[in-house]
Design a protein around this motif. Structure first.
Motif, PDB file in Angstrom:
ATOM      1  N   THR A   1       0.851  -1.184   0.000  1.00 42.79           N
ATOM      2  CA  THR A   1       0.000   0.000   0.000  1.00 42.79           C
ATOM      3  C   THR A   1       0.890   1.238   0.000  1.00 42.79           C
ATOM      4  O   THR A   1       1.887   1.315   0.727  1.00 42.79           O
TER       5      THR A   1
ATOM      6  N   GLU B   1      -4.669   9.731  -1.226  1.00 38.42           N
ATOM      7  CA  GLU B   1      -5.255   8.398  -1.095  1.00 38.42           C
ATOM      8  C   GLU B   1      -4.157   7.337  -1.144  1.00 38.42           C
ATOM      9  O   GLU B   1      -3.138   7.505  -1.815  1.00 38.42           O
TER      10      GLU B   1
ATOM     11  N   HIS C   1      -3.204   3.505  -2.242  1.00 31.42           N
ATOM     12  CA  HIS C   1      -3.645   2.516  -3.222  1.00 31.42           C
ATOM     13  C   HIS C   1      -3.000   1.159  -2.957  1.00 31.42           C
ATOM     14  O   HIS C   1      -1.998   1.053  -2.238  1.00 31.42           O
TER      15      HIS C   1
ATOM     16  N   GLY D   1     -11.779   3.591  -3.038  1.00 31.13           N
ATOM     17  CA  GLY D   1     -11.495   4.094  -1.706  1.00 31.13           C
ATOM     18  C   GLY D   1     -10.018   4.074  -1.402  1.00 31.13           C
ATOM     19  O   GLY D   1      -9.176   3.698  -2.229  1.00 31.13           O
ATOM     20  N   SER D   2      -9.693   4.503  -0.205  1.00 40.91           N
ATOM     21  CA  SER D   2      -8.310   4.520   0.265  1.00 40.91           C
ATOM     22  C   SER D   2      -8.025   3.227   1.011  1.00 40.91           C
ATOM     23  O   SER D   2      -8.800   2.802   1.874  1.00 40.91           O
ATOM     24  N   ALA D   3      -6.892   2.580   0.685  1.00 36.43           N
ATOM     25  CA  ALA D   3      -6.598   1.231   1.180  1.00 36.43           C
ATOM     26  C   ALA D   3      -5.837   1.262   2.497  1.00 36.43           C
ATOM     27  O   ALA D   3      -5.007   2.148   2.744  1.00 36.43           O
TER      28      ALA D   3
ATOM     29  N   LEU E   1     -11.063  -0.883   2.778  1.00 35.83           N
ATOM     30  CA  LEU E   1     -11.140   0.380   2.038  1.00 35.83           C
ATOM     31  C   LEU E   1     -12.061   1.344   2.765  1.00 35.83           C
ATOM     32  O   LEU E   1     -13.123   0.953   3.261  1.00 35.83           O
TER      33      LEU E   1
ATOM     34  N   GLN F   1     -14.513   1.953   7.214  1.00 34.17           N
ATOM     35  CA  GLN F   1     -13.854   0.911   6.429  1.00 34.17           C
ATOM     36  C   GLN F   1     -14.774  -0.288   6.216  1.00 34.17           C
ATOM     37  O   GLN F   1     -15.545  -0.656   7.105  1.00 34.17           O
TER      38      GLN F   1
ATOM     39  N   HIS G   1     -13.231  -5.418   1.193  1.00 35.34           N
ATOM     40  CA  HIS G   1     -13.525  -5.689  -0.209  1.00 35.34           C
ATOM     41  C   HIS G   1     -12.687  -6.879  -0.670  1.00 35.34           C
ATOM     42  O   HIS G   1     -11.483  -6.937  -0.392  1.00 35.34           O
TER      43      HIS G   1
END
Length: 461
Positions: free
Chosen positions: A150, A178, A180, A198-200, A216, A229, A232
């Motif tokens: 990440t 963000e 990823h 979304g932001s990981a 996420l 959160q 996913h």
């Protein structure tokens, strides 16, 4: 005359016993080391761990504590791998267990940190990869072909140019990039970014390396990371989101089952729950979640799969922690809470292993590495602070008192070194709430010097 002097000295030590003891000083408390993370090796014969080493007072420059990489075998023989003036921010075993990956900025002048690999057999760590921004988390795929990590994108060139010219303003809630998910091919060293909604944050692989689960949040802001959160499930080849688990409120640790069919996670009852502390089970392909320990009057803090049908978990009730096993096909009922033992802060194990590594503390020491075998008391494997063997620890006990409405509450009390006529003064170390909690473990830190206060004659609670 000599006999009189000896008599007076002995009498002084009897009247003021604190003067005859070696108690921890404020400088020693600030300088205590602590274990902050553990990872059991794939074969289960060694534990990798990170040790936090504070900077030396009045000597080192200002900055965060150093973080070192060590391993320890199951007999307590420890080996240092990466030490010194370094801060390791992430680490993981290679799937074969012959090496450890870690993230650090070994060159103080480097713009970003790098990913390293150090062989378990010894030798110098090699640089595998440096990204266009700092790496945050690393997650080797079980097949050994890639590492998920990440990180953010590279800062825009215009922003970098403006910073160099002195424009360093930070816009509130607008300057956070963000995070990823990226895949690093270990053979070609090429990377691929997955565009996810979304932001990981944290990631876990399925055992066949075909999918990964990732937490996420809709934005990279702190509040979103705490409360919004969801897990996913993503196809690792295409980066396509296959489904969501449907977690609500705060989210804790999550893992695929060994067969990849289900995902267990520590979650919240609803968005109003102040702390994630329930152990839920859901299908990896989506569907309703199920609370595995619905009547538990405490918080489940961590867990690890044993096999496809059972999960070992650590929970906290009152001021102690306990280890239990949940059957995924039934509702688990728990016994009476523990009333002794070390406080387990986190754990790690791999499926099929009958023991797990733990970070735990006690009234006698800050967090250390422990090995916990089924049916046995936790066994301490490390000693990060030899100075404690030469220091007198004051009595620490759990007390219970009744609130005005009749509710019984617990508190941790450290007795003063000397008792004063008419009573000792007291210092109360109040924590926040409602999610904050204190267990019967190590009570001192740089901002809460409980042992120093007790040695000075204060009752500390």
């Amino acid at each position: 005359m000599r006999r009189i002097a000896v008599f007076l000295l002995v009498h002084l030590f009897l009247v003021f016993p604190a003067l005859a003891q070696d108690y921890l000083t404020l400088e020693e408390i600030v300088g205590l080391n602590r274990v902050v993370s553990v990872a059991m090796s794939p074969s289960g014969d060694r534990i990798a761990y990170l040790r936090q080493v504070p900077r030396e007072l009045y000597v080192d420059a200002d900055g965060p504590a150093y973080v070192e990489l060590h391993t320890v075998d199951l007999e307590g023989n420890s080996t240092a791998y990466v030490t010194g003036n370094i801060e390791i921010t992430a680490y993981a075993w290679s799937p074969g267990g012959d090496a450890i990956y870690f993230v650090a900025r070994r060159d103080a002048e480097a713009e970003f940190n790098s990913l390293y690999r150090i062989p378990l057999a010894g030798g110098e760590a090699e640089v595998l990869f440096t990204h266009v921004s700092d790496l945050i988390g690393i997650y080797p795929a079980p097949n050994g072909k890639s590492i998920a990590f990440t990180a953010a994108d590279a800062p825009p060139e215009k922003v970098t140019e403006l910073v160099e010219k002195g424009f360093k303003a930070v816009v509130f809630e607008e300057s956070v990039p963000e995070t990823h998910v990226w895949l690093l091919d270990l053979e070609t060293r090429e990377t691929e970014r997955h565009d996810l909604p979304g932001s990981a944050y944290v990631l876990d692989w399925s055992s066949d390396s075909g999918r990964y689960a990732v937490g996420l949040a809709p934005s990279p802001l702190v509040d979103a990371s705490f409360t919004s959160q969801d897990v996913h499930v993503v196809d690792a080849s295409s980066g396509e989101v296959l489904n969501q688990i449907g977690s609500v409120g705060k989210l804790g640790h999550f893992e695929f089952s060994p067969d990849g069919e289900r995902i267990a996670y520590v979650g919240s009852v609803d968005e109003h729950d102040p702390q994630n502390g329930r152990l839920y089970l859901a299908s990896a392909s989506g569907g309703e979640r199920r609370d595995l320990v619905p009547n538990y009057m405490g918080h489940i803090n961590d867990f690890a799969w044993i096999d496809d049908v059972s999960i070992r978990w650590v929970g906290g009730r009152g001021v102690y922690t306990e280890v239990q096993v949940a059957d995924t096909g039934a509702t688990t009922e728990v016994d009476q809470p523990e009333e002794e033992g070390v406080v387990i802060l986190s754990m790690h194990a791999n499926a099929g292993q009958r023991a797990f590594a733990a970070v735990a503390d006690s009234p006698e020491h800050p967090p250390e590495v422990f090995l916990v075998r089924d049916g046995e008391a936790p066994a301490r494997l490390t000693d990060s602070n030899p100075v404690l063997a030469d220091r007198q620890m004051l009595r620490q006990e759990v007390i219970t008192y009744e609130a005005r409405d009749g509710l019984e509450l617990q508190a941790i009390l450290i007795h003063p070194a000397t008792k004063q006529r008419g009573g000792n003064p007291a210092v109360f170390l109040i924590h926040g709430g409602p999610e904050a909690h204190v267990s019967n473990g190590w009570m001192s830190s740089y901002s809460r010097p409980a042992h120093v206060l007790a040695a000075e004659g204060y009752v500390v609670a």
